[in-house]
Design a protein around this motif. Structure first.
Motif, short mmCIF file in Angstrom:
data_model
loop_
_atom_site.label_atom_id
_atom_site.label_comp_id
_atom_site.label_asym_id
_atom_site.label_seq_id
_atom_site.Cartn_x
_atom_site.Cartn_y
_atom_site.Cartn_z
N ARG A 21 1.76 9.69 -5.62
CA ARG A 21 2.16 11.05 -5.28
C ARG A 21 3.29 11.57 -6.17
NH1 ARG A 21 2.40 13.49 0.45
NH2 ARG A 21 2.18 15.24 -0.98
N THR A 22 3.98 10.67 -6.86
CA THR A 22 5.08 11.09 -7.73
C THR A 22 4.68 11.13 -9.20
OG1 THR A 22 5.88 8.80 -7.82
CG2 THR A 22 6.85 10.22 -6.15
N ILE A 66 12.41 8.30 -3.63
CA ILE A 66 12.26 8.41 -5.09
C ILE A 66 12.66 9.80 -5.56
CG2 ILE A 66 10.57 8.42 -6.96
CD1 ILE A 66 9.09 6.21 -5.51
N GLU A 67 12.21 10.82 -4.85
CA GLU A 67 12.51 12.18 -5.27
C GLU A 67 13.96 12.56 -5.00
OE1 GLU A 67 9.65 14.65 -3.38
OE2 GLU A 67 8.04 14.11 -4.78
N TYR A 72 2.97 6.75 6.77
CA TYR A 72 4.34 7.13 7.12
C TYR A 72 5.35 6.54 6.13
CZ TYR A 72 2.56 8.69 11.66
OH TYR A 72 1.89 9.36 12.65
N VAL A 73 5.20 5.26 5.83
CA VAL A 73 6.16 4.59 4.96
C VAL A 73 6.10 5.15 3.55
CG1 VAL A 73 6.80 2.36 3.97
CG2 VAL A 73 6.15 2.51 6.37
N SER A 74 4.90 5.53 3.09
CA SER A 74 4.79 6.08 1.74
C SER A 74 5.57 7.38 1.61
CB SER A 74 3.31 6.32 1.39
OG SER A 74 2.76 7.33 2.22
N GLU A 75 5.60 8.18 2.66
CA GLU A 75 6.37 9.42 2.61
C GLU A 75 7.87 9.13 2.57
OE1 GLU A 75 5.11 12.93 2.53
OE2 GLU A 75 3.86 11.43 1.54
N VAL A 118 0.83 -1.21 0.00
CA VAL A 118 0.00 0.00 0.00
C VAL A 118 0.86 1.25 0.00
CG1 VAL A 118 -1.75 1.29 1.29
CG2 VAL A 118 -1.89 -1.20 1.13
N ALA A 119 1.93 1.26 0.79
CA ALA A 119 2.79 2.44 0.86
C ALA A 119 3.48 2.70 -0.48
CB ALA A 119 3.84 2.26 1.95
#
Length: 257
Positions: free
Chosen positions: A74-75, A145-146, A136-139, A66-67
């Motif tokens: 978001r990217t 990535i960024e 949290y993990v997705s951020e 999910v993250a």
């Protein structure tokens, strides 16, 4: 070495004077560190701890999937993907703001009432932990990535790679090295928070310790549960420290300090 030994002895002396030498230490030791109660409560607390491990194992998989999905949303580039980016951003804002214990109550009590049927506590706990920790993990994944320089994407696209191939072959492998230490820290935090599923009625390590405490009027079972969680966390903590040091040495290789 002599300085280290001296400082260790001095620290031990301070601990002895300030903790072990206090008048109330004997009572604290009897109520929290009783060996007989420790041995008697260990089997039941261990059985509950296995339930925590089951929720943790499921949550690691679901949070990772999910993250990663939310981070990729978001990217996404381009105005056409703005609704998806807004939904992903709203998800992370909401579930990073709501305490996990409230999410557990909402999922553990609300979902069974909504569906009007009993649902496994393992499933409910996994869903609640996934919702919270995916934010949290997705951020962390998005930041990794960024952190990859845009020239890497441009070079990959110039070689004819598509968007998915660029992510899989170029961006994510580089981002993984940058985001592994914070991901391990989140994993350690998640190891502790799986103990909160006890509020849903699950007889995990924390609830088993509570039951044993109510039977013996001794708080040593809580110490048993704490020891089990610490023993679970120490290997991950040491692995995170080792990997961070290894990554730092690799990045500073050949530099002049």
């Amino acid at each position: 070495m002599l300085v280290a030994i001296a400082s260790t002895l001095a620290f031990a002396g301070i601990v002895w004077v300030t903790v072990l030498g206090t008048p109330g230490w004997a009572q604290v030791q009897q109520r929290f560190f009783d060996p007989a109660t420790f041995a008697a409560s260990l089997p039941r607390v261990w059985d509950g701890f296995l339930l925590n491990l089951q929720v943790l194992a499921l949550s690691v998989v679901t949070v990772s999937v999910v993250a990663l999905l939310i981070a990729l949303l978001r990217t996404l580039r381009g105005p056409v993907f703005f609704p998806l980016r807004a939904l992903a951003a709203g998800y992370t804002d909401i579930f990073r703001g709501i305490p996990l214990i409230i999410v557990l109550y909402l999922i553990g009590l609300g979902v069974p009432a909504l569906l009007d049927q009993r649902i496994s506590v393992v499933l409910l706990g996994t869903v609640a932990i996934t919702l919270t920790y995916s934010a949290y993990v997705s951020e962390v994944i998005r930041a990794g990535i960024e952190a990859v320089h845009p020239s890497q994407r441009l070079a990959a696209r110039a070689l004819g790679l598509g968007y998915a191939q660029t992510l899989r072959r170029v961006v994510l492998p580089q981002a993984l090295r940058k985001m592994t230490p914070p991901l391990m820290n989140d994993f350690v935090s998640m190891q502790k928070d799986v103990g909160l599923i006890s509020i849903l009625g699950a007889v995990d390590a924390v609830r088993a310790a509570q039951i044993e405490t109510s039977l013996t009027y001794n708080f040593t079972p809580y110490v048993v549960a704490a020891v089990l969680f610490v023993l679970l966390a120490i290997p991950t903590i040491r692995l995170a420290d080792w990997y961070t040091a290894r990554l730092r040495e690799r990045e500073q290789m050949g530099s002049i300090v």
